[in-house]
Each structure stands twice: as C-alpha cells, then as structure tokens.
Scaffold this motif. Structure first.
Motif, short mmCIF file in Angstrom:
data_model
loop_
_atom_site.label_atom_id
_atom_site.label_comp_id
_atom_site.label_asym_id
_atom_site.label_seq_id
_atom_site.Cartn_x
_atom_site.Cartn_y
_atom_site.Cartn_z
N LYS A 88 2.37 1.75 -3.47
CA LYS A 88 1.41 2.29 -4.46
C LYS A 88 1.24 3.79 -4.27
O LYS A 88 1.19 4.56 -5.23
CB LYS A 88 0.07 1.58 -4.32
CG LYS A 88 0.10 0.13 -4.81
CD LYS A 88 -1.25 -0.54 -4.57
CE LYS A 88 -1.21 -2.00 -5.00
NZ LYS A 88 -2.51 -2.69 -4.73
N GLU A 89 1.15 4.21 -3.02
CA GLU A 89 0.98 5.64 -2.77
C GLU A 89 2.20 6.45 -3.16
O GLU A 89 2.09 7.52 -3.78
CB GLU A 89 0.67 5.87 -1.29
CG GLU A 89 -0.72 5.49 -0.87
CD GLU A 89 -1.06 6.01 0.52
OE1 GLU A 89 -1.13 7.25 0.67
OE2 GLU A 89 -1.22 5.18 1.43
N LYS A 134 2.48 10.10 6.87
CA LYS A 134 1.94 8.79 7.24
C LYS A 134 2.30 8.39 8.66
O LYS A 134 1.87 7.34 9.13
CB LYS A 134 2.49 7.73 6.27
CG LYS A 134 1.92 7.82 4.87
CD LYS A 134 0.44 7.46 4.89
CE LYS A 134 -0.16 7.45 3.50
NZ LYS A 134 -1.59 7.08 3.55
N ALA A 146 0.83 -1.20 0.00
CA ALA A 146 0.00 0.00 0.00
C ALA A 146 0.87 1.26 0.00
O ALA A 146 0.59 2.22 -0.73
CB ALA A 146 -0.92 -0.01 1.22
N PHE A 148 6.44 12.48 2.91
CA PHE A 148 5.45 11.39 2.84
C PHE A 148 5.49 10.55 4.11
O PHE A 148 4.47 10.18 4.67
CB PHE A 148 5.72 10.53 1.61
CG PHE A 148 4.77 9.37 1.48
CD1 PHE A 148 3.45 9.56 1.10
CD2 PHE A 148 5.20 8.07 1.75
CE1 PHE A 148 2.57 8.48 0.99
CE2 PHE A 148 4.33 7.01 1.65
CZ PHE A 148 3.02 7.21 1.26
#
Length: 518
Positions: free
Chosen positions: A442-443, A470, A439, A466
């Motif tokens: 993909k981000e 997160k 996941a 990023f």
C-alpha cells in the motif's frame, strides 16, 4: 573422383510429414554436394499410390526450405535429367524393363504360389532375410509381373564396400531357391505396370547420374537387390554410404508411434532452424573435436563421409511422461497436434537440443528475434498492432537470456500483454499476508503514483530509497509488488518490469491485487 562429378540425391516418399531421419539424410547429401562442388538432386518417389498424400510433397519441400537446404535439380526447379517425380517416369521404367526382356535378363510371367504361406512361415522367412513381399504380391495379382533373372556368377557371397560401414557381405544362398543352386528371380515391375522400389530407384539413379547414394542404414538390404539390377543394366553402381540408425534416449529405434519425429513439431515448439540443423548434423557425424555449436557454413567446411560414425546416433529428449497420443505428428487435426507440441515442449526442457537452441537465440539481434517470435506471440493471442517496435524489443530483451525456445519466450512475455487472472496462493501467503507485505504494498503504491519520470533507473532508485527508509531488504519490497503485478513470485528485474508495464497499468494491477487479497 573429380569434385564436379559428384551427384547426390534425397528421394523421399510423399506418404507423410518430413521426419528427423529424413532431414538428417537430406542434410548429409546437401553437405557432401556443397563441400565437393557437386550437385544435390531432390527426387519425389511417389509410386506408392495407396500411401501417397498429395499435400505431403509440399510439406517436404517446405520443411527442407525451413532447414535452409536448397537443391540444384528437382520438381520445382527442373534440371537436365527430369522429370523428378517417379509418377511422371512410368514410361521410362517400362522402356528399361522391355530392354531387359530383349537382353534375356528379365521376363514377364504369372507365377502361381499355391496360396499365401502360414504366418509362422512368413515370420521365419523374414528372420532369415528371405521373405519377398513383392513376390507375394505378384503371386496374388491376376496379371503377369516382370521378373529379373539375377546372375550370381558362381559367387558364394554378395558384397559391397560402404563409405561408412566398410565391407558389407551376405551369403549368396540368401537369393537362391530352396535347392541352394538356382538363383531366385525377383519382381521388378508389378502386374499393374508399377515398378517396385528397387527397380525404379536404380533406373532413376542411372538416368540422373547419381555418383553417391547416401541414405539410411535401413536401406542396406535394398542395396544388395539393387546391385543385381545394376549388373543387369551393365552399369557401375554408385558409392554407397549408409547412415547410422537414430535411436531415442531409451536405445530404441525412433518410431512415429512413440517418438516426435515430424519436424513441424519442432518448428511449433519454437526451435530455430539453424539450431535444429546443427543438432541433426551431429547425429552420427563429428567434426573431429568437441565442438557442438557449429553454423551450417562451418559444418559444410568440415564435412566428410569418413567422419560419419557407423554406430547408432542418439536423439535424446527428457521425457517425464508418455506422449498423450501417437507422437509422430503426422496428423491434420490441430487439437491433436497441439497436445503433442505441449508434450514435446516439456520433453525438450533440459535436453541438449534445447540448450543448443538457447545458445543460438542469444546470438540473434533484437530485430531478428522480434521477426522470429512474432508468430508465436500471435498464436498466444497477443495483439501487436498497437505496440511500438521499441517497446516490443525491450520486452523480448528481458526474456532473451532466460528462455531457450521461441515458444518459451512468447509465453514468458504474457505478463506484459495481460494482467494475471489470479494470484498464486502460495506467493500471496508468503509475500503479502506475512512480513507486512500488504502494508508495504500500500505504501509503495503511493510512491509509484508520485514518480514523475517513469524510467527503469528512476523506479529502481525510488524502490531502493523506500527499502532503506523502511530499513528492509530490497526483496521485502520488491516481492509484494511482483506478486501483485505478475501474479507469481518470479519475473524479470522489478524496475524493468514496472517500466515496461507503464505507470497506469502498474497502479491498476496493484489496486486489483489489494482488493483481491483484502
């Protein structure tokens, strides 16, 4: 002795590859000549017709030049005392032999031996140092041989002072007949007109005015016999300096059957000549302190014969398995040599030689590093024709501190030249299939696709932002990307890696990884 009168020589036989012991001998002769302002002579001892190989002479010359050694006189540069091939000096050996006959110190004869002695007798004579291979061969030859009549002059022992080992002596009885009174004549020229080694060597050294015979410890026995030749020629012998034997890490004398001795193997493993020569210089010699990394110029300044050790030197590797084939490297089969090179590359890991080479690699400029590693990159199959020099040097800079041989560096660069064919299963399991790795990948793929300025600092900032967004560790984000684009869980810093791969290639590799894992 006046410095200008120093004349030394390296006299290899062209029977195979230049080996590590030969390089050490050549190096010590070269160092002594350069330190004293003397002359270094290269002489090719090619009288062993049965074992000589035509291509071996060029291999020896190329190997010496790779090591950075040059010579003042030799087969390719000429000189006042040539020719420098023994095969071109046959008339001279015959001339000196006849002079010895006229002086009554040698004679031609056909001696009958009554057949070869049994093996047990030969072995016993060898252990006693009395077996004479030249005598045995002359006895089997139908033609008369030339024999030297050594004069023991009533001596109870033969001795000489060695510049490395000190005084060396042997009982005169070693060269007597079984009656213990008569000196045993020995062959100096065979029935086919070929001189034996100990005769040709002395004639050459006399003619070429050699002042110091610096050679391996295995020549000590030859020295005693050569002393008889010098006496017969009424010529003062040179200063002898016998270098210590070279042992492997198991304490055994290095052998081409079990040890990688051909220097071409070390070249193909990606060692730098300056590092290899530095390592060789310390095989039996010391500057007198703890210095280990010494450029050739510095070694020359410090070199002296009295700092050569008499005890054996150790050429230690880190072997994890036996060699796949005889390890010496004297082969013309590329496939066999490739096997030995791969095995040797493993043995170098963790060794002093590898460490020393790594230190020299770190000091190379990127321009010099690129020139040195280019052949290894080509051998890996990488096409450099469409690569900008700046990009290539940036790639090499990432590996310069992390690798210790040119071969290692070329192989580490593979990730920038070709995408991984497979992904490491353990890395996939740990970093993609767990901890939301897929996941996150993909981000982050979407973020990388929108990066406007594709530079290392911009990529580092984007990935850092990023991870903070997160609320994840930076490694949680970096590792899935690394596995996707490199195939394994280790690489140079991820932002540098992505920058050099380029945006298009980075996204292509991430897409391929997502497809493969999904």
């Amino acid at each position: 002795m006046h410095p200008s009168s120093v004349r030394v020589r390296f006299a290899p036989s062209p029977t195979g590859y230049l080996h590590v012991g030969g390089v050490r001998t050549a190096l010590f002769n070269w160092l002594y000549a350069r330190k004293t302002g003397g002359k270094f002579v290269l002489r090719i001892e090619d009288t062993d017709i049965e074992r000589n190989k035509e291509e071996a002479t060029q291999i020896i010359i190329d190997g010496l030049k790779w090591c950075g050694l040059d010579w003042d006189e030799g087969p390719d540069v000429g000189g006042p005392y040539g020719p420098y091939y023994q095969s071109q000096r046959m008339g001279r050996y015959r001339e000196v032999g006849e002079q010895l006959v006229k002086s009554g110190r040698a004679y031609w004869a056909k001696k009958e031996s009554g057949g070869p002695p049994p093996e047990w007798r030969i072995e016993k004579l060898k252990k006693e140092g009395k077996w004479d291979e030249d005598w045995a061969r002359a006895a089997a030859d139908p033609n008369p041989a030339l024999y030297l009549k050594p004069d023991l002059k009533g001596r109870s022992e033969m001795a000489f002072d060695d510049a490395v080992k000190g005084r060396i002596a042997k009982p005169a009885a070693t060269w007597m007949e079984e009656d213990g009174k008569t000196a045993r004549d020995f062959v100096i020229m065979r029935g086919n007109g070929m001189p034996v080694y100990n005769f040709a060597c002395v004639v050459d050294d006399v003619d070429m005015k050699i002042s110091h015979a610096i050679r391996g410890d295995d020549h000590v026995e030859n020295t005693f016999r050569q002393l008889f030749v010098y006496e017969a020629l009424d010529h003062k012998p040179p200063v002898f300096a016998h270098l210590p034997m070279i042992f492997n890490e198991e304490g055994k004398k290095i052998s081409k059957r079990r040890d990688p001795v051909a220097i071409t193997l070390y070249q193909n493993c990606g060692l730098l000549p300056e590092a290899f020569v530095n390592f060789e210089a310390l095989l039996g010699w010391s500057p007198g302190d703890e210095r280990e990394m010494m450029p050739l110029q510095e070694i020359t300044k410090e070199f002296s014969l009295d700092r050569i050790k008499a005890s054996p030197a150790q050429f230690a590797l880190k072997r994890k398995r036996p060699p796949p084939v005889p390890a010496g490297g004297a082969t013309t089969d590329p496939a066999i040599e490739a096997q030995i090179v791969e095995w040797l590359a493993e043995c170098l890991v963790g060794s002093k030689l590898e460490w020393l080479n790594g230190e020299y690699m770190k000091k190379l400029s990127l321009d010099e590093l690129l020139a040195r590693v280019a052949p290894f990159l080509a051998k890996c199959g990488y096409d450099l024709s469409d690569k900008a020099p700046g990009w290539l040097k940036a790639v090499l800079a990432l590996g310069q501190e992390r690798t210790k041989t040119l071969k290692q560096l070329a192989e580490k660069c593979s990730l920038f030249f070709k995408a991984p064919e497979t992904l490491d299963p353990k890395a996939v399991e740990k970093f993609l299939k767990k901890n939301d790795g897929l996941a996150l990948l993909k981000e982050v793929r979407g973020i990388l696709a929108r990066v406007a300025e594709w530079s290392a600092p911009a990529l580092e900032q984007a990935l850092q932002s990023f991870s903070e967004q997160k609320q994840r560790k930076f490694g949680d984000v970096a590792q899935p990307i690394r596995v996707a684009v490199v195939g394994v869980a280790a690489s140079p810093p991820i932002h540098d890696t992505l920058y050099l791969l380029g945006q298009r290639e980075t996204l292509r590799r991430i897409d391929a990884a997502l497809a493969a894992v999904s």
